[in-house]
Write a protein that holds these residues in place. Structure first.
Motif, PDB file in Angstrom:
ATOM      1  N   SER A  21     -27.771 -20.946 -19.547  1.00 31.37           N
ATOM      2  CA  SER A  21     -26.324 -20.514 -19.420  1.00 31.37           C
ATOM      3  C   SER A  21     -25.570 -22.105 -19.284  1.00 31.37           C
ATOM      4  O   SER A  21     -25.923 -22.681 -17.788  1.00 31.37           O
ATOM      5  CB  SER A  21     -26.346 -19.392 -17.663  1.00 31.37           C
ATOM      6  N   ASP A  22     -24.857 -22.064 -19.938  1.00 37.73           N
ATOM      7  CA  ASP A  22     -23.134 -22.790 -19.773  1.00 37.73           C
ATOM      8  C   ASP A  22     -22.529 -22.736 -18.687  1.00 37.73           C
ATOM      9  O   ASP A  22     -21.082 -22.863 -18.295  1.00 37.73           O
ATOM     10  CB  ASP A  22     -23.037 -23.339 -21.201  1.00 37.73           C
ATOM     11  N   GLY A  23     -22.341 -20.985 -18.757  1.00 34.75           N
ATOM     12  CA  GLY A  23     -21.264 -20.417 -18.133  1.00 34.75           C
ATOM     13  C   GLY A  23     -20.374 -19.505 -18.621  1.00 34.75           C
ATOM     14  O   GLY A  23     -20.206 -19.806 -20.196  1.00 34.75           O
ATOM     15  N   ASN A  24     -19.786 -18.346 -18.292  1.00 39.20           N
ATOM     16  CA  ASN A  24     -18.654 -17.421 -19.048  1.00 39.20           C
ATOM     17  C   ASN A  24     -19.161 -16.512 -19.985  1.00 39.20           C
ATOM     18  O   ASN A  24     -19.216 -16.883 -21.386  1.00 39.20           O
ATOM     19  CB  ASN A  24     -17.503 -18.425 -19.309  1.00 39.20           C
ATOM     20  N   GLY A  25     -21.348 -16.329 -19.920  1.00 38.84           N
ATOM     21  CA  GLY A  25     -21.745 -15.975 -21.281  1.00 38.84           C
ATOM     22  C   GLY A  25     -22.086 -16.687 -21.941  1.00 38.84           C
ATOM     23  O   GLY A  25     -22.905 -16.116 -23.268  1.00 38.84           O
ATOM     24  N   LEU A  26     -21.966 -17.765 -21.860  1.00 35.85           N
ATOM     25  CA  LEU A  26     -22.530 -18.947 -23.178  1.00 35.85           C
ATOM     26  C   LEU A  26     -24.395 -19.096 -22.789  1.00 35.85           C
ATOM     27  O   LEU A  26     -24.372 -19.502 -21.696  1.00 35.85           O
ATOM     28  CB  LEU A  26     -21.627 -20.305 -23.846  1.00 35.85           C
ATOM     29  N   ALA A  64     -19.858 -25.218 -29.544  1.00 41.22           N
ATOM     30  CA  ALA A  64     -21.170 -23.895 -29.305  1.00 41.22           C
ATOM     31  C   ALA A  64     -19.839 -23.051 -28.739  1.00 41.22           C
ATOM     32  O   ALA A  64     -19.021 -21.888 -28.725  1.00 41.22           O
ATOM     33  CB  ALA A  64     -22.243 -23.744 -28.766  1.00 41.22           C
ATOM     34  N   ARG A  65     -19.327 -24.220 -27.511  1.00 40.88           N
ATOM     35  CA  ARG A  65     -17.994 -23.458 -26.717  1.00 40.88           C
ATOM     36  C   ARG A  65     -16.705 -23.513 -27.492  1.00 40.88           C
ATOM     37  O   ARG A  65     -16.327 -22.209 -26.934  1.00 40.88           O
ATOM     38  CB  ARG A  65     -18.057 -25.032 -25.761  1.00 40.88           C
ATOM     39  N   GLU A  66     -16.430 -23.785 -28.077  1.00 34.85           N
ATOM     40  CA  GLU A  66     -15.424 -23.965 -29.120  1.00 34.85           C
ATOM     41  C   GLU A  66     -15.094 -22.779 -29.838  1.00 34.85           C
ATOM     42  O   GLU A  66     -14.275 -21.914 -30.131  1.00 34.85           O
ATOM     43  CB  GLU A  66     -14.960 -25.005 -29.998  1.00 34.85           C
ATOM     44  N   LYS A  67     -16.733 -22.326 -30.396  1.00 33.05           N
ATOM     45  CA  LYS A  67     -16.771 -20.976 -30.956  1.00 33.05           C
ATOM     46  C   LYS A  67     -16.762 -20.153 -29.875  1.00 33.05           C
ATOM     47  O   LYS A  67     -16.534 -18.399 -30.528  1.00 33.05           O
ATOM     48  CB  LYS A  67     -18.195 -20.819 -31.659  1.00 33.05           C
ATOM     49  N   LEU A  71     -14.174 -16.614 -29.614  1.00 32.35           N
ATOM     50  CA  LEU A  71     -14.379 -15.101 -29.778  1.00 32.35           C
ATOM     51  C   LEU A  71     -13.897 -14.194 -28.246  1.00 32.35           C
ATOM     52  O   LEU A  71     -14.220 -13.229 -28.194  1.00 32.35           O
ATOM     53  CB  LEU A  71     -16.008 -14.902 -30.158  1.00 32.35           C
ATOM     54  N   ARG A  72     -13.842 -14.394 -27.323  1.00 34.14           N
ATOM     55  CA  ARG A  72     -13.148 -14.323 -26.233  1.00 34.14           C
ATOM     56  C   ARG A  72     -11.916 -13.823 -26.230  1.00 34.14           C
ATOM     57  O   ARG A  72     -11.509 -13.262 -26.347  1.00 34.14           O
ATOM     58  CB  ARG A  72     -13.298 -15.055 -25.054  1.00 34.14           C
ATOM     59  N   LYS A  73     -10.968 -14.960 -27.047  1.00 31.33           N
ATOM     60  CA  LYS A  73      -9.641 -14.382 -27.322  1.00 31.33           C
ATOM     61  C   LYS A  73      -9.468 -13.555 -28.283  1.00 31.33           C
ATOM     62  O   LYS A  73      -8.752 -12.931 -28.730  1.00 31.33           O
ATOM     63  CB  LYS A  73      -9.158 -15.916 -28.177  1.00 31.33           C
ATOM     64  N   GLN A  74     -10.567 -13.142 -29.643  1.00 27.31           N
ATOM     65  CA  GLN A  74     -10.846 -12.003 -30.304  1.00 27.31           C
ATOM     66  C   GLN A  74     -10.674 -11.334 -29.514  1.00 27.31           C
ATOM     67  O   GLN A  74     -10.091  -9.949 -29.723  1.00 27.31           O
ATOM     68  CB  GLN A  74     -11.933 -12.253 -31.586  1.00 27.31           C
ATOM     69  N   ASP A  80     -12.503  -6.741 -32.615  1.00 30.20           N
ATOM     70  CA  ASP A  80     -14.112  -6.605 -32.372  1.00 30.20           C
ATOM     71  C   ASP A  80     -14.890  -7.861 -33.583  1.00 30.20           C
ATOM     72  O   ASP A  80     -14.609  -7.449 -35.155  1.00 30.20           O
ATOM     73  CB  ASP A  80     -14.828  -5.419 -32.723  1.00 30.20           C
ATOM     74  N   PRO A  81     -15.064  -8.793 -32.798  1.00 33.01           N
ATOM     75  CA  PRO A  81     -15.784  -9.966 -34.181  1.00 33.01           C
ATOM     76  C   PRO A  81     -17.156  -9.608 -34.821  1.00 33.01           C
ATOM     77  O   PRO A  81     -16.933 -10.288 -35.943  1.00 33.01           O
ATOM     78  CB  PRO A  81     -15.942 -11.502 -33.522  1.00 33.01           C
ATOM     79  N   VAL A  82     -17.542  -9.078 -34.225  1.00 32.08           N
ATOM     80  CA  VAL A  82     -18.711  -8.362 -35.130  1.00 32.08           C
ATOM     81  C   VAL A  82     -18.665  -7.479 -36.016  1.00 32.08           C
ATOM     82  O   VAL A  82     -18.597  -7.462 -37.349  1.00 32.08           O
ATOM     83  CB  VAL A  82     -19.528  -7.621 -34.600  1.00 32.08           C
TER      84      VAL A  82
END
Length: 387
Positions: A21-26, A64-67, A71-74, A80-82
């Protein structure tokens, strides 16, 4: 952007299979094979959603952090980004979104509409009530539950608007089906069955609910007056009052089981052929036995063997039946029944009602007037009415 638990060097050095984990779900997943993949895990409406961000070979830690941040902002903004990603792929594959399909269908059909206000409202109603829920979905992914849910919010509070939105959504999806974007026509019948019954319409052509029509037909059949027979014949054929009252035996072909109403007696000015069911023919045979079948003999004669007056059928309804419904409203009764109890195409129902076709291309296509399909429809209507 906040710094996470991982570093570029650590990511490169990781060998142990599992989640890192990198944190915050990543999360960076390391497989037994050594392949490393980024995944963002988010809670949406209490449910876990995993969104793949690509492999480490293609996506760095910073990327990956930027992506993940995007997605979190969306999700926070309600997107729903999916679903959004899937919609983009569908559009790229040639399948339009509902919004795009509606615009194209509107452009193609509006030329056949005379009412300027209708042209504007057609799109504005979809913008207000359909687009927020299904506007960005590909037309081949829109099914009954999504339509039912968006209509449920206005079905009882704005019944007329809701019915129009339902009809227009169905028109867009049927257009998409005709264009090859959908494998099935609009599921509007199942949508309607999933909604509560609306309050009674309040208009100048108040209609009897179709569920009550069989009981009324049974009551009418208890007396053999000319007025009651005429009203039963009108309900069975979904005809207008003037068409029934002005009918003569020259228009009837009992062998072919057809009633041909000449254009000069039709609202649209065009000849209308009505298929006659056994129940309607029985009524005509009773009238023939009582009054004869001379060519100029009215089917349902009034005083001095003249056609019935325009108030006769209304008086039949008021004398012991109802002051709240109108004779013309039985056409709406038939239309509602056809929409909610059958899978018959709307074009066939409109043809049964002798509604004029405004679009010249469609009018040319309908030269046969769907006679055999209408015969089957009217047989079903009679079977529903007479129990």
């Amino acid at each position: 952007m906040a710094t996470g638990k991982l570093t570029a060097l650590k990511v490169k050095a990781l060998k142990e299979p599992g989640r890192h984990s990198d944190g915050n779900g990543l999360v960076l997943y390391v497989k037994e094979s050594g392949t490393k993949t980024w995944v963002l895990r988010i809670q949406v409406d209490g449910k876990r959603r995993d969104f793949g961000l690509g492999s480490l070979a293609d996506v760095s830690l910073a990327e990956a952090r930027e992506k993940a941040d995007g997605l979190r902002k969306q999700y926070r903004s309600g997107i729903d980004p999916v679903a959004a990603k899937r919609a983009v792929k569908q559009v790229e594959a040639g399948v339009p979104t509902f919004r795009a399909a509606a615009a194209q269908a509107h452009t193609e059909h509006k030329g056949g509409w005379k009412n300027v206000k209708h042209k504007a409202q057609w799109i504005s109603s979809l913008e207000a009530y359909a687009y927020p829920a299904i506007g960005d979905l590909p037309v081949d992914e829109i099914e009954g539950p999504a339509i039912r849910d968006l209509l449920a919010d206005i079905w009882l509070s704005k019944p007329e608007t809701a019915r129009r939105v339902r009809q227009r959504i169905g028109a867009v999806l049927d257009w998409a089906y005709a264009k090859g974007y959908r494998k099935a026509e609009a599921p509007m019948r199942s949508v309607t069955k999933g909604l509560p019954r609306q309050p009674k319409k309040d208009n100048h052509h108040a209609a009897l609910a179709y569920e009550e029509a069989p009981a009324l037909m049974a009551l009418l059949a208890k007396s053999d007056s000319v007025g009651r027979r005429a009203l039963r014949f009108l309900i069975l054929t979904a005809a207008r009052s003037g068409e029934v009252r002005g009918a003569t035996w020259s228009e009837i072909d009992l062998d072919q089981k057809l009633w041909t109403v000449p254009g000069d007696r039709m609202k649209a000015g065009k000849t209308h052929i009505v298929p006659l069911q056994p129940a309607a023919i029985t009524i005509l045979e009773q009238m023939r036995e009582a009054f004869g079948d001379a060519p100029d003999q009215p089917l349902f004669p009034g005083k001095a063997n003249k056609p019935l007056s325009d108030m006769t059928l209304t008086k039949v309804l008021r004398d012991g039946f109802s002051n709240d419904i109108t004779v013309h409203g039985f056409r709406s009764t038939f239309r509602d029944w056809a929409a909610e109890q059958t899978d018959v195409a709307g074009d066939v129902v409109e043809a049964a009602l002798a509604h004029a076709v405004q679009n010249k291309v469609e009018a040319a296509y309908r030269r046969t007037n769907y006679l055999e399909k209408r015969r089957a429809l009217m047989d079903s209507w009679a079977a529903y009415l007479i129990v």
